[in-house]
Design a protein around this motif. Structure first.
Motif, mmCIF file in Angstrom:
data_model
loop_
_atom_site.group_PDB
_atom_site.id
_atom_site.type_symbol
_atom_site.label_atom_id
_atom_site.label_comp_id
_atom_site.label_asym_id
_atom_site.label_seq_id
_atom_site.Cartn_x
_atom_site.Cartn_y
_atom_site.Cartn_z
ATOM 1 N N LYS A 165 -19.587 -39.482 -6.419
ATOM 2 C CA LYS A 165 -20.096 -38.356 -7.193
ATOM 3 C C LYS A 165 -20.514 -38.816 -8.594
ATOM 4 N N ASP A 166 -21.148 -37.896 -9.311
ATOM 5 C CA ASP A 166 -21.647 -38.223 -10.657
ATOM 6 C C ASP A 166 -20.519 -38.599 -11.620
ATOM 7 N N ASN A 167 -19.316 -38.111 -11.349
ATOM 8 C CA ASN A 167 -18.194 -38.383 -12.259
ATOM 9 C C ASN A 167 -17.426 -39.644 -11.891
ATOM 10 N N ALA A 168 -17.926 -40.420 -10.917
ATOM 11 C CA ALA A 168 -17.181 -41.574 -10.423
ATOM 12 C C ALA A 168 -16.858 -42.566 -11.537
ATOM 13 N N LYS A 169 -17.808 -42.818 -12.421
ATOM 14 C CA LYS A 169 -17.568 -43.793 -13.481
ATOM 15 C C LYS A 169 -16.470 -43.311 -14.424
ATOM 16 N N ASP A 170 -16.470 -42.014 -14.748
ATOM 17 C CA ASP A 170 -15.427 -41.464 -15.613
ATOM 18 C C ASP A 170 -14.057 -41.538 -14.933
ATOM 19 N N VAL A 171 -14.020 -41.272 -13.633
ATOM 20 C CA VAL A 171 -12.765 -41.339 -12.882
ATOM 21 C C VAL A 171 -12.225 -42.764 -12.888
ATOM 22 N N LEU A 172 -13.096 -43.734 -12.662
ATOM 23 C CA LEU A 172 -12.671 -45.135 -12.653
ATOM 24 C C LEU A 172 -12.170 -45.566 -14.032
ATOM 25 N N ALA A 173 -12.867 -45.141 -15.075
ATOM 26 C CA ALA A 173 -12.446 -45.494 -16.434
ATOM 27 C C ALA A 173 -11.077 -44.904 -16.746
ATOM 28 N N ALA A 174 -10.867 -43.648 -16.341
ATOM 29 C CA ALA A 174 -9.574 -43.009 -16.581
ATOM 30 C C ALA A 174 -8.460 -43.713 -15.814
ATOM 31 N N ALA A 175 -8.766 -44.148 -14.602
ATOM 32 C CA ALA A 175 -7.773 -44.849 -13.792
ATOM 33 C C ALA A 175 -7.393 -46.180 -14.426
ATOM 34 N N ILE A 176 -8.374 -46.919 -14.900
ATOM 35 C CA ILE A 176 -8.110 -48.208 -15.534
ATOM 36 C C ILE A 176 -7.221 -48.019 -16.764
ATOM 37 N N THR A 177 -7.560 -47.051 -17.577
ATOM 38 C CA THR A 177 -6.776 -46.774 -18.783
ATOM 39 C C THR A 177 -5.344 -46.387 -18.427
ATOM 40 N N GLY A 212 13.393 -49.166 -15.688
ATOM 41 C CA GLY A 212 13.108 -48.722 -14.331
ATOM 42 C C GLY A 212 11.641 -48.595 -13.981
ATOM 43 N N VAL A 213 10.745 -49.015 -14.873
ATOM 44 C CA VAL A 213 9.321 -48.869 -14.623
ATOM 45 C C VAL A 213 8.815 -50.104 -13.900
ATOM 46 N N GLU A 214 8.062 -49.922 -12.827
ATOM 47 C CA GLU A 214 7.501 -51.052 -12.115
ATOM 48 C C GLU A 214 6.224 -50.614 -11.406
ATOM 49 N N TRP A 215 5.492 -51.618 -10.910
ATOM 50 C CA TRP A 215 4.219 -51.366 -10.218
ATOM 51 C C TRP A 215 4.534 -50.912 -8.794
ATOM 52 N N THR A 216 4.785 -49.623 -8.639
ATOM 53 C CA THR A 216 5.103 -49.047 -7.342
ATOM 54 C C THR A 216 4.113 -47.941 -7.022
ATOM 55 N N ALA A 217 4.027 -47.600 -5.744
ATOM 56 C CA ALA A 217 3.125 -46.522 -5.327
ATOM 57 C C ALA A 217 3.456 -45.224 -6.047
ATOM 58 N N GLU A 218 4.753 -44.959 -6.226
ATOM 59 C CA GLU A 218 5.170 -43.719 -6.872
ATOM 60 C C GLU A 218 4.695 -43.665 -8.323
ATOM 61 N N ARG A 219 4.891 -44.775 -9.047
ATOM 62 C CA ARG A 219 4.472 -44.820 -10.450
ATOM 63 C C ARG A 219 2.952 -44.750 -10.562
ATOM 64 N N ILE A 220 2.260 -45.462 -9.682
ATOM 65 C CA ILE A 220 0.795 -45.462 -9.686
ATOM 66 C C ILE A 220 0.271 -44.052 -9.459
ATOM 67 N N GLU A 221 0.809 -43.370 -8.450
ATOM 68 C CA GLU A 221 0.363 -42.005 -8.168
ATOM 69 C C GLU A 221 0.622 -41.078 -9.353
ATOM 70 N N GLN A 222 1.791 -41.210 -9.945
ATOM 71 C CA GLN A 222 2.146 -40.363 -11.093
ATOM 72 C C GLN A 222 1.132 -40.527 -12.229
ATOM 73 N N GLU A 223 0.822 -41.771 -12.571
ATOM 74 C CA GLU A 223 -0.085 -42.015 -13.685
ATOM 75 C C GLU A 223 -1.517 -41.581 -13.365
ATOM 76 N N LEU A 224 -1.946 -41.810 -12.130
ATOM 77 C CA LEU A 224 -3.322 -41.460 -11.764
ATOM 78 C C LEU A 224 -3.511 -39.944 -11.674
ATOM 79 N N ARG A 225 -2.530 -39.244 -11.163
ATOM 80 C CA ARG A 225 -2.644 -37.781 -11.119
ATOM 81 C C ARG A 225 -2.682 -37.198 -12.530
ATOM 82 N N ALA A 226 -1.861 -37.751 -13.406
ATOM 83 C CA ALA A 226 -1.859 -37.262 -14.783
ATOM 84 C C ALA A 226 -3.202 -37.518 -15.456
ATOM 85 N N ALA A 227 -3.786 -38.684 -15.199
ATOM 86 C CA ALA A 227 -5.025 -39.061 -15.882
ATOM 87 C C ALA A 227 -6.255 -38.376 -15.295
ATOM 88 N N ILE A 228 -6.308 -38.226 -13.975
ATOM 89 C CA ILE A 228 -7.538 -37.752 -13.325
ATOM 90 C C ILE A 228 -7.472 -36.272 -12.967
#
Length: 215
Positions: free
Chosen positions: A120-132, A148-164
């Motif tokens: 979609k047209d917002n793909a670049k913005d979504v990718l930028a938000a995910a990277i950040t 307790g913070v680590e590179w896990t699916a749970e942490r990744i999902e949490q951060e991406l939902r908050a950002a996007i």
């Protein structure tokens, strides 16, 4: 039905014991390939994950994804990936496009035309938000980072939902399509957050940046 009931799945010994030619109706007999594939998928899902991963090897070797005798780290990764795809295929030969993205260099990952066209047209913005959102999470698969913070699916999902979803206001069902395309090169892939965990932070960020810069 081998025993006159609605039961559809038997072990071979059960089938031999209960099968009765006298109950066979020859009228309109067909060989149902769809049912056979369904049954094959059932047996795939019943396999222990290590056994399933081992059974995939000849197909992945034939398709050039892995060597006939891959290294222990490659086998370890395959077992993790196998667990993600075991419920998603009905034939072992269907595994290659789902497994291959985990065994290619980031710059060599092919982005399928249908996946690219679906962005979609917002793909670049979504990718930028995910990277950040993901860059502050240091480390890779299974590496604890303190508090307790680590590179896990749970942490990744949490951060991406908050950002996007929360940050950009993108509907959840549309929020992660560009990320899936960037990480796997496809519209349909194994579960996204678990895939990112297996790939690790460096590969995930590299792939997100690569597609972002192409748009």
């Amino acid at each position: 039905e081998a025993d006159g009931t609605e039961r559809e799945i038997f072990t071979f010994d059960e089938f031999v014991e209960r099968f009765d030619w006298g109950k066979i109706n020859p009228a309109g007999a067909i060989f149902n390939l769809d049912k056979l594939n369904w049954l094959n998928g059932h047996y795939i899902r019943e396999l222990e994950v290590g056994d399933f991963a081992t059974r995939l090897l000849p197909f992945l070797h034939a398709d050039g994804v892995l060597e006939a005798h891959p290294s222990l780290p490659e086998l370890g990764r395959l077992k993790l990936v196998a667990e993600l795809i075991q419920t998603r295929i009905t034939l072992l030969s269907e595994a290659t496009p789902l497994v291959k993205p985990f065994y290619v260099e980031d710059d060599d990952l092919d982005i399928a035309d249908d996946a690219r066209k679906d962005l979609k047209d917002n793909a670049k913005d979504v990718l930028a938000a995910a990277i950040t959102a993901l860059e502050p999470i240091s480390g890779s698969l299974g590496t604890p980072l303190g508090e307790g913070v680590e590179w896990t699916a749970e942490r990744i999902e949490q951060e991406l939902r908050a950002a996007i979803v929360d940050g950009l206001g993108v509907k959840p069902r549309l929020a992660f399509g560009p990320l899936r395309t960037a990480v796997s090169g496809q519209k349909i892939s194994p579960p996204l957050f678990e895939s990112m965990e297996i790939l690790g932070k460096a590969a995930t960020i590299n792939r997100l940046k690569r597609l972002h810069d192409e748009l």
